[in-house]
Design an enzyme around this catalytic site. Structure first.
Site: not given
Length: 478
Positions: A225, A259
């Site tokens: 990720e 993110c």
């Protein structure tokens, strides 16, 4: 799982404590096998009660690691997703664990086919600093739901949270089931070299490359990720003031250290300055002051603070217009004020690197095709945001771009949905988790085929004769 042919890095020695913990978990897999439904539910309940019982200390500890982390943001982005995620898994785990029936080809009947979901074994989790609870405990709970044993390596940039998690998890789970490893980046590197049955890493794209290379030496499958530059595309039909407020809410949450935060905004060219002004007004409404404001989160470290300041200076030196409500440098609070940038050189760091801070470049576009081409000329982002009530605009944006996930007419909220997969694509990551996808990702889908007592498949064999000709003629339509 047993790994008799494990390829071990020279940096890992047989008497290394890290290896000893890993071997103990592997041995526990062999001795105890897969936990049943009742045990998995109990483990998830124990994790839920741990969060509830330590609610206040978790919030305070995360705040301590940041210097200042908004209590409300920790509740919204860390505790709430963990609690809701555990409840979602517990509500569906029985059906997820149930073997799924599959169809059997006509030529192979009578027989049955099914898929069993089994634990992978020992799962490693390398967690980042920006959401030190969520991005540690959500992969953990999904690994537990799938029946795995887990080794966790929290970030060294949030040491107090890491120590707290080590203590709290150690009080309710034995080390051969869950181990929390404390250490610096060199230990994280050694951690990624262990022969896990699966490795989950959340962090930067550059570090992700090293993690994937280390895992490849043991053929360890990985879920990465990562991040990247998640774009926002504002349609001309969408109310500009509302769009600015929604974008700024996402951009300034956790001071942009997310993110999936909006990384840059694309706006119809004639609206660029108007949008920038509206963003600044929205930021002022959300955060009337920056220094001393407990709702405005600090940048995690002096190094990250300096990096953001250099981005601003470089963009300004290259001709960018800098929009701010006031700039304070060198404070102990490490707070970067909301900063909007227009007329930004495309080769500036702020347009080439993931920002991970409260800076928002605004880029003008003439038509949607041009905006899409701009996005597609860059690595695939972790998230994409579109603002429009025109279904044709939205459909074109979705069909002609690629990203990990999407929120339309908002930002970041797709990542909070328990029943949606979360993950990247290309440079922004590989693999997805959250909810069902997390269970599947951390399970082995084992195909099981069972012949009926009256099955005659043994008749289709050498020497090939009439039966083989009949079966092949029927199956090939000849």
């Amino acid at each position: 799982m047993n790994h008799p042919a494990r390829i071990q890095s020279p940096s890992i020695q047989d008497n290394d404590p890290l290896t000893a913990l890993f071997d103990a978990q592997q041995q526990a897999v062999l001795v105890h096998g897969a936990p049943n439904y009742k045990q998995r539910m109990a483990d998830l309940e124990a994790l839920l009660q741990l969060i509830k019982a330590n609610h206040d200390v978790l919030i305070e500890t995360v705040c301590k690691d940041f210097g200042n982390r908004s209590f409300a943001e920790t509740k919204l982005s860390e505790l709430m997703p963990i609690v809701n995620g555990i409840k979602h898994i517990r509500a569906h785990l029985k059906s997820w664990m149930r073997p799924s029936k599959r169809k059997v080809g006509m030529a192979f009947k009578p027989a049955t086919a099914r898929v069993m979901y089994q634990p992978l074994g020992v799962v490693g989790i390398l967690a980042p600093w920006n959401y030190p609870l969520t991005l540690t405990l959500i992969p953990l709970m999904e690994a537990l739901a799938a029946g795995n044993r887990v080794m966790l390596k929290p970030s060294e940039l949030t040491p107090h949270t890491a120590e707290l998690l080590k203590r709290l998890l150690g009080e309710i789970f034995p080390a051969e089931q869950i181990s929390v490893i404390i250490g610096d980046a060199s230990l994280a590197s050694r951690f990624s070299e262990l022969a896990f049955d699966h490795l989950v890493f959340t962090g930067s794209t550059n570090v992700g490359r090293h993690v994937m290379a280390a895992a490849a030496r043991n053929l360890t499958p990985v879920t990465l990720e990562l991040g990247g530059k998640s774009p926002v595309v504002i349609g001309s039909d969408f109310p500009l003031k509302k769009a600015a407020r929604l974008v700024v809410i996402g951009k300034l949450f956790n001071a942009g250290q997310t993110c999936v935060a909006p990384d840059y905004a694309m706006v119809p060219r004639h609206l660029v300055d108007t949008f920038a002004a509206e963003c600044l007004n929205a930021a002022k409404q959300l955060y009337p002051s920056i220094q001393g404001n407990k709702d405005y989160t600090s940048i995690i470290s002096p190094r990250h603070y300096d990096r953001l300041m250099k981005m601003i200076d470089q963009a300004g030196a290259g001709g960018a217009r800098i929009w701010q409500n006031g700039m304070v440098r060198g404070t102990d609070e490490r707070k970067v004020p909301p900063t909007i940038l227009t007329n930004v050189p495309l080769d500036a760091d702020v347009m080439c690197e993931e920002i991970f801070g409260p800076l928002l470049p605004v880029i003008g576009y003439d038509n949607l095709e041009q905006a899409i081409a701009f996005i597609n000329a860059r690595p695939k982002p972790l998230a994409l945001y579109g603002f429009s009530n025109d279904s044709a605009f939205v459909d074109q944006l979705l069909e002609q771009t690629r990203s990990g996930g999407v929120t339309i007419n908002g930002t970041m909220l797709h990542a909070t949905q328990d029943d949606l997969p979360f993950g990247g694509v290309g440079n922004s990551g590989t693999g997805a988790y959250h909810g069902y996808e997390g269970f599947i990702r951390l399970s082995h889908a084992r195909g099981v085929f069972k012949l009926s007592r009256f099955n005659m498949s043994d008749k289709v064999s050498a020497p090939y004769g009439a039966m083989t000709r009949l079966v092949t003629r029927l199956m090939l339509g000849q």
